[in-house]
Design an enzyme around this catalytic site. Structure first.
Site, short mmCIF file in Angstrom:
data_model
loop_
_atom_site.label_atom_id
_atom_site.label_comp_id
_atom_site.label_asym_id
_atom_site.label_seq_id
_atom_site.Cartn_x
_atom_site.Cartn_y
_atom_site.Cartn_z
N GLY A 120 0.77 -1.24 0.00
CA GLY A 120 0.00 0.00 0.00
C GLY A 120 0.80 1.29 0.00
N ASP B 295 0.93 3.09 4.71
CA ASP B 295 -0.19 3.75 4.04
C ASP B 295 -1.26 4.19 5.05
OD1 ASP B 295 -0.97 1.13 4.61
OD2 ASP B 295 -1.79 0.72 2.63
N ASP C 65 -4.71 1.61 11.03
CA ASP C 65 -6.13 1.33 11.26
C ASP C 65 -6.29 0.80 12.68
OD1 ASP C 65 -8.82 0.97 10.44
OD2 ASP C 65 -8.43 -1.08 9.81
N LYS D 289 -6.67 6.26 10.98
CA LYS D 289 -8.08 6.15 11.39
C LYS D 289 -8.09 5.94 12.90
CE LYS D 289 -9.50 3.35 7.42
NZ LYS D 289 -10.19 2.09 7.10
N PHE E 58 -13.72 2.84 4.50
CA PHE E 58 -12.75 2.05 3.75
C PHE E 58 -12.33 2.85 2.53
CE2 PHE E 58 -10.84 -1.31 1.31
CZ PHE E 58 -10.20 -2.06 2.28
N VAL E 59 -11.04 3.11 2.42
CA VAL E 59 -10.55 3.99 1.35
C VAL E 59 -9.66 3.23 0.36
CG1 VAL E 59 -10.74 6.10 2.70
CG2 VAL E 59 -8.61 4.78 2.79
N ASP F 163 -5.54 -0.32 -1.84
CA ASP F 163 -6.44 -1.16 -2.65
C ASP F 163 -7.68 -1.61 -1.92
OD1 ASP F 163 -4.91 -2.99 -0.90
OD2 ASP F 163 -6.00 -4.53 -2.00
N ARG G 285 -5.43 0.78 -6.84
CA ARG G 285 -4.17 1.34 -6.35
C ARG G 285 -3.68 2.48 -7.23
NH1 ARG G 285 -1.92 -2.11 -2.40
NH2 ARG G 285 -2.37 -4.32 -2.67
P1 IMP Z 1 -4.07 -2.40 10.90
O1 IMP Z 1 -3.15 -3.53 11.22
O2 IMP Z 1 -5.50 -2.70 11.25
O3 IMP Z 1 -3.63 -1.06 11.43
O4 IMP Z 1 -4.13 -2.33 9.35
C1 IMP Z 1 -3.21 -1.70 8.61
C2 IMP Z 1 -3.29 -2.15 7.17
O5 IMP Z 1 -4.61 -2.49 6.77
C3 IMP Z 1 -2.91 -0.97 6.30
O6 IMP Z 1 -1.53 -1.00 6.07
C4 IMP Z 1 -3.68 -1.23 5.05
O7 IMP Z 1 -2.92 -2.04 4.19
C5 IMP Z 1 -4.89 -1.98 5.50
N1 IMP Z 1 -6.05 -1.06 5.57
C6 IMP Z 1 -6.54 -0.46 6.66
N2 IMP Z 1 -7.57 0.35 6.37
C7 IMP Z 1 -7.72 0.27 5.02
C8 IMP Z 1 -8.60 0.91 4.09
O8 IMP Z 1 -9.48 1.73 4.42
N3 IMP Z 1 -8.43 0.57 2.78
C9 IMP Z 1 -7.48 -0.33 2.37
N4 IMP Z 1 -6.64 -0.92 3.19
C10 IMP Z 1 -6.75 -0.64 4.51
MG MG Z 2 -0.62 -2.06 4.51
#
Ligand code: IMP
Ligand code: MG
Length: 186
Positions: free
Chosen positions: A46, A102, A105, A133, A154-155, A161, A167
């Protein structure tokens, strides 16, 4: 399972992203102004567009490396279990590193990656995330620099992606599902 139909509502324009990337690069450059070399580590896949734009704004001696962790697969839910799919090529012990992500979350991915990289004893480790987020956070982790805080949507776009699509969009947009008539389901 086929991807359901959706449209993309623009959230952050290409122009706003470019301006923000430039500003982030100025702060990063200032923070690392005395470095002999900064190793910029992109989390695949990403961050590939973001890191490409970011490093070109950095007037510093820079090396680029990549790390790939397991992702959401085809879905939108975080697995919470993070695995390393592709490790760094270079050593980071005693080096200055900047981790480029990227989106932060739930925070599980970044938390895991930072623990792993810290165990290799870099001299200095900072993080630049394009998007955050905060309302979704499950583990307490924060990037040193964040491009934009966004709501729980969700973006896609600018490297990010949905099921490997979108992407290549030059802006960031929110995914909105539609039914066959093009209406937003209740
Ligand atoms: P986390 O481990 O939940 O913080 O997730 C991080 C990863 O989830 C990011 O690096 C993204 O690759 C993916 N991700 C989180 N939110 C989104 C979204 O809104 N769109 C696409 N990928 C996301
Ligand atoms: Mg990622």
């Amino acid at each position: 399972m086929p991807t359901p139909a959706y449209v993309i509502d623009e959230m952050i324009s290409a122009k706003s992203i470019a301006a923000r990337v430039e500003a982030l690069a100025r702060e990063i450059q200032q923070a690392f102004k005395d470095t002999d070399k900064l190793i910029v580590i992109g989390l695949l896949r990403g961050s590939f567009v973001f890191i490409a734009d970011l490093v070109r704004e950095l007037d510093l001696p820079v090396e680029v490396d990549f790390l790939e962790t397991s992702s959401y697969g085809e879905g939108m839910e975080s697995s919470r279990e993070v695995r390393i799919l592709k490790d760094l090529r270079g050593e980071i012990e005693g080096r200055d590193i900047l981790v480029v992500e990227d989106i932060v979350d739930t925070g599980h991915t970044l938390h895991h990656v930072l623990n792993l990289l810290a165990s290799r004893k870099p001299r200095r480790m900072e993080v630049c995330a394009l998007l955050d987020k905060p309302s979704r956070r499950e583990v307490d982790v924060k990037a040193t620099w964040t491009g934009f805080e966004i709501p729980d949507e969700f973006v896609v776009g600018y490297g990010i992606d949905y099921a490997q699509r979108d992407r290549n969009l030059d802006h960031i947009g929110a995914v909105r599902f539609i039914d066959e008539d093009g209406a937003t389901p209740a």
